[in-house]
Design an enzyme around this catalytic site. Structure first.
Site, PDB file in Angstrom:
ATOM      1  N   ILE A 152       8.851   1.368  14.099  1.00 45.28           N
ATOM      2  CA  ILE A 152       7.743   1.897  14.906  1.00 45.28           C
ATOM      3  C   ILE A 152       7.640   1.219  16.276  1.00 45.28           C
ATOM      4  CG2 ILE A 152       6.415   2.720  12.911  1.00 45.28           C
ATOM      5  CD1 ILE A 152       4.501   0.308  13.370  1.00 45.28           C
TER       6      ILE A 152
ATOM      7  N   LEU B  11       0.833  -1.208   0.000  1.00 43.21           N
ATOM      8  CA  LEU B  11       0.000   0.000   0.000  1.00 43.21           C
ATOM      9  C   LEU B  11       0.866   1.257   0.000  1.00 43.21           C
ATOM     10  CD1 LEU B  11      -2.624   1.630   0.299  1.00 43.21           C
ATOM     11  CD2 LEU B  11      -2.463   1.262   2.776  1.00 43.21           C
TER      12      LEU B  11
ATOM     13  N   LYS C 113      -4.339  -5.778  15.505  1.00 45.52           N
ATOM     14  CA  LYS C 113      -4.799  -4.609  14.738  1.00 45.52           C
ATOM     15  C   LYS C 113      -5.859  -3.841  15.525  1.00 45.52           C
ATOM     16  CE  LYS C 113      -3.794  -3.534  11.070  1.00 45.52           C
ATOM     17  NZ  LYS C 113      -2.695  -2.628  10.584  1.00 45.52           N
TER      18      LYS C 113
ATOM     19  N   ALA D  59       3.013  -2.561   9.126  1.00 45.97           N
ATOM     20  CA  ALA D  59       2.307  -3.555   9.940  1.00 45.97           C
ATOM     21  C   ALA D  59       3.003  -4.897   9.799  1.00 45.97           C
ATOM     22  CB  ALA D  59       0.849  -3.685   9.477  1.00 45.97           C
TER      23      ALA D  59
ATOM     24  N   TYR E  86      -3.706 -11.700  14.651  1.00 46.59           N
ATOM     25  CA  TYR E  86      -3.528 -10.538  13.770  1.00 46.59           C
ATOM     26  C   TYR E  86      -4.653  -9.533  14.023  1.00 46.59           C
ATOM     27  CZ  TYR E  86      -3.696  -7.827   9.396  1.00 46.59           C
ATOM     28  OH  TYR E  86      -3.751  -6.814   8.468  1.00 46.59           O
TER      29      TYR E  86
ATOM     30  N   ASP F 245     -10.553  -5.659   8.047  1.00 48.30           N
ATOM     31  CA  ASP F 245     -11.827  -6.349   8.297  1.00 48.30           C
ATOM     32  C   ASP F 245     -11.661  -7.468   9.331  1.00 48.30           C
ATOM     33  OD1 ASP F 245     -10.174  -7.684   6.400  1.00 48.30           O
ATOM     34  OD2 ASP F 245     -11.851  -8.949   5.798  1.00 48.30           O
TER      35      ASP F 245
HETATM   36  N1  LIG Z   1      -2.521  -7.137   2.868  1.00 47.87           N
HETATM   37  C1  LIG Z   1      -3.823  -7.224   3.127  1.00 47.87           C
HETATM   38  O1  LIG Z   1      -4.557  -8.043   2.549  1.00 47.87           O
HETATM   39  C2  LIG Z   1      -4.450  -6.297   4.132  1.00 47.87           C
HETATM   40  C3  LIG Z   1      -5.812  -6.423   4.416  1.00 47.87           C
HETATM   41  C4  LIG Z   1      -6.405  -5.548   5.338  1.00 47.87           C
HETATM   42  C5  LIG Z   1      -5.639  -4.558   5.939  1.00 47.87           C
HETATM   43  N2  LIG Z   1      -4.306  -4.472   5.664  1.00 47.87           N
HETATM   44  C6  LIG Z   1      -3.532  -3.417   6.322  1.00 47.87           C
HETATM   45  O2  LIG Z   1      -3.106  -2.515   5.319  1.00 47.87           O
HETATM   46  C7  LIG Z   1      -1.841  -1.937   5.687  1.00 47.87           C
HETATM   47  C8  LIG Z   1      -0.858  -2.095   4.536  1.00 47.87           C
HETATM   48  O3  LIG Z   1      -0.699  -3.493   4.289  1.00 47.87           O
HETATM   49  P1  LIG Z   1       0.316  -4.035   3.177  1.00 47.87           P
HETATM   50  O4  LIG Z   1      -0.220  -5.343   2.720  1.00 47.87           O
HETATM   51  O5  LIG Z   1       0.641  -2.938   2.207  1.00 47.87           O
HETATM   52  O6  LIG Z   1       1.587  -4.312   4.094  1.00 47.87           O
HETATM   53  P2  LIG Z   1       3.067  -4.805   3.653  1.00 47.87           P
HETATM   54  O7  LIG Z   1       3.183  -4.892   2.172  1.00 47.87           O
HETATM   55  O8  LIG Z   1       3.366  -5.993   4.503  1.00 47.87           O
HETATM   56  O9  LIG Z   1       3.954  -3.556   4.101  1.00 47.87           O
HETATM   57  C9  LIG Z   1       4.195  -3.283   5.451  1.00 47.87           C
HETATM   58  C10 LIG Z   1       5.484  -2.482   5.524  1.00 47.87           C
HETATM   59  O10 LIG Z   1       5.728  -2.195   6.905  1.00 47.87           O
HETATM   60  C11 LIG Z   1       7.102  -2.438   7.166  1.00 47.87           C
HETATM   61  N3  LIG Z   1       7.306  -2.706   8.581  1.00 47.87           N
HETATM   62  C12 LIG Z   1       7.122  -3.875   9.254  1.00 47.87           C
HETATM   63  N4  LIG Z   1       7.462  -3.720  10.542  1.00 47.87           N
HETATM   64  C13 LIG Z   1       7.866  -2.440  10.695  1.00 47.87           C
HETATM   65  C14 LIG Z   1       8.367  -1.690  11.800  1.00 47.87           C
HETATM   66  N5  LIG Z   1       8.543  -2.233  13.015  1.00 47.87           N
HETATM   67  N6  LIG Z   1       8.683  -0.375  11.601  1.00 47.87           N
HETATM   68  C15 LIG Z   1       8.549   0.183  10.385  1.00 47.87           C
HETATM   69  N7  LIG Z   1       8.100  -0.486   9.290  1.00 47.87           N
HETATM   70  C16 LIG Z   1       7.775  -1.780   9.453  1.00 47.87           C
HETATM   71  C17 LIG Z   1       7.417  -3.638   6.295  1.00 47.87           C
HETATM   72  O11 LIG Z   1       8.802  -3.779   6.150  1.00 47.87           O
HETATM   73  P3  LIG Z   1       9.418  -5.269   5.931  1.00 47.87           P
HETATM   74  O12 LIG Z   1       8.840  -5.750   4.638  1.00 47.87           O
HETATM   75  O13 LIG Z   1      10.889  -5.014   5.904  1.00 47.87           O
HETATM   76  O14 LIG Z   1       8.957  -6.096   7.106  1.00 47.87           O
HETATM   77  C18 LIG Z   1       6.702  -3.254   4.998  1.00 47.87           C
HETATM   78  O15 LIG Z   1       7.486  -2.422   4.183  1.00 47.87           O
HETATM   79  C19 LIG Z   1      -1.456  -2.620   6.996  1.00 47.87           C
HETATM   80  O16 LIG Z   1      -1.873  -1.829   8.077  1.00 47.87           O
HETATM   81  C20 LIG Z   1      -2.275  -3.906   6.995  1.00 47.87           C
HETATM   82  O17 LIG Z   1      -2.522  -4.378   8.306  1.00 47.87           O
HETATM   83  C21 LIG Z   1      -3.710  -5.308   4.778  1.00 47.87           C
END
Ligand SMILES: NC(=O)c1ccc[n+]([C@@H]2O[C@H](COP(=O)([O-])OP(=O)(O)OC[C@H]3O[C@@H](n4cnc5c(N)ncnc54)[C@H](OP(=O)(O)O)[C@@H]3O)[C@@H](O)[C@H]2O)c1
Length: 277
Positions: free
Chosen positions: A33, A11, A125, A56, A121, A98
């Protein structure tokens, strides 16, 4: 300046592309974070007026085995961001899921429906959602079933498996709305531009099962793969999942005029874009 934390994630990357010169991304190791000193250092140096937290721990089954890490990143990390954004007078935008709901409502979830997570998870969240309140100047956005060009996701998994196998079994009893990260980013920017605060749901419109989504992926990609039904119980993953967790996005539409496109249109556009990459 709008600071996107987790700017290298799926995202975060699409959001930064949309924000253009208004945005600046940070990710590990520049910011962690889970370390309040790291959050203070980055935020007091960069002085954003708004922070969007896209960081996250998103491995839903991994969270079951690593509950402490899940709570540190998804719960405590948000508290640190909320504390520091409040102290510097910035708005906090938190992205949630969700999976804070149990999927038993039988209708799309509204923003004020009571959360009842089924897995670690979702619990972590939800802790993050509650910690967002530390900064009263906040926007909380729940979304679901994300895919995009810059991260591991269901579309990419299906395309890979479809190249390896002629026949797959995919669960047909979990219902949701597959959501393209570009449309989620558009929704977040629409909320910011309209000055919205509080809780909103953003997802592509309509709903399907993972099985229906898989069939659509193969149809739109011209791949002849047979997709058989299977139940969540048969799949037997470590984390329990909500069975029907679609999100009602009516508040987003009413307050911004932005209506996310139907999930299948979004999928087509994603696949076209992906083919050009
Ligand atoms: N993916 C889904 O289907 C989904 C569904 C509903 C909601 N969401 C929410 O949408 C948001 C974006 O999701 P996404 O799928 O884009 O996530 P993502 O691709 O997993 O990206 C998360 C980013 O956060 C970084 N990160 C992890 N731990 C961290 C820390 N301690 N400090 C700073 N950065 C850190 C990760 O780095 P590393 O890669 O190096 O760990 C990664 O670059 C999140 O809040 C997630 O919970 C996601």
């Amino acid at each position: 300046m709008i600071l996107v934390v987790g700017g290298q994630g799926m995202l975060g990357t699409d959001l930064l592309a949309l924000l253009g010169e208004r945005g600046r991304g940070v990710d590990l190791p520049e910011i962690d974070i889970t370390d309040i000193r790291s959050v203070q250092k980055v935020l007091t140096t960069l002085k954003p007026h708004l922070v969007v937290n896209c960081a996250a721990y998103t491995d839903v089954d991994g969270c079951e085995a690593n509950a402490e890490t899940a709570m540190q990143v998804n719960g405590e990390g948000v508290a640190f961001l909320a504390l520091v954004t409040r102290d510097i007078g910035a708005t906090l935008v938190q992205v949630s899921t969700d999976y804070v709901f149990d999927g038993g409502k039988g209708q799309p979830y509204r923003e004020n429906d009571p959360p009842q997570p089924l897995n670690i998870y979702g619990e972590s969240k939800l802790a993050g959602e509650l910690n967002t309140d530390i900064n009263p100047d906040h926007l909380l956005v729940r979304t679901q079933w994300l895919y995009g060009l810059h991260g591991k996701n269901f579309v990419e998994t299906m395309l890979r498996l479809g190249r390896e196998k002629e026949r797959l079994a995919v669960v047909d009893d979990q219902i949701g709305a597959p959501t393209w990260t570009v449309d989620l980013a558009r929704g977040i920017v629409a909320l910011l531009d309209a000055g919205c605060r509080g809780t909103y749901h953003i997802a592509n419109s309509g709903a399907t099962s993972w099985n229906g989504f898989a069939r659509a992926i193969f149809e739109e990609s011209g791949m002849a793969v047979q997709v058989d039904p299977m139940t969540t119980e048969q799949l037997n993953r470590p984390a329990r999942r909500p069975l029907h967790s679609t999100l009602d996005c009516g508040r987003l539409v009413a307050d911004t005029g932005f209506t996310p496109q139907p999930w299948r249109e979004a999928l087509k556009r994603y696949l076209n874009l992906r083919a050009k990459e």
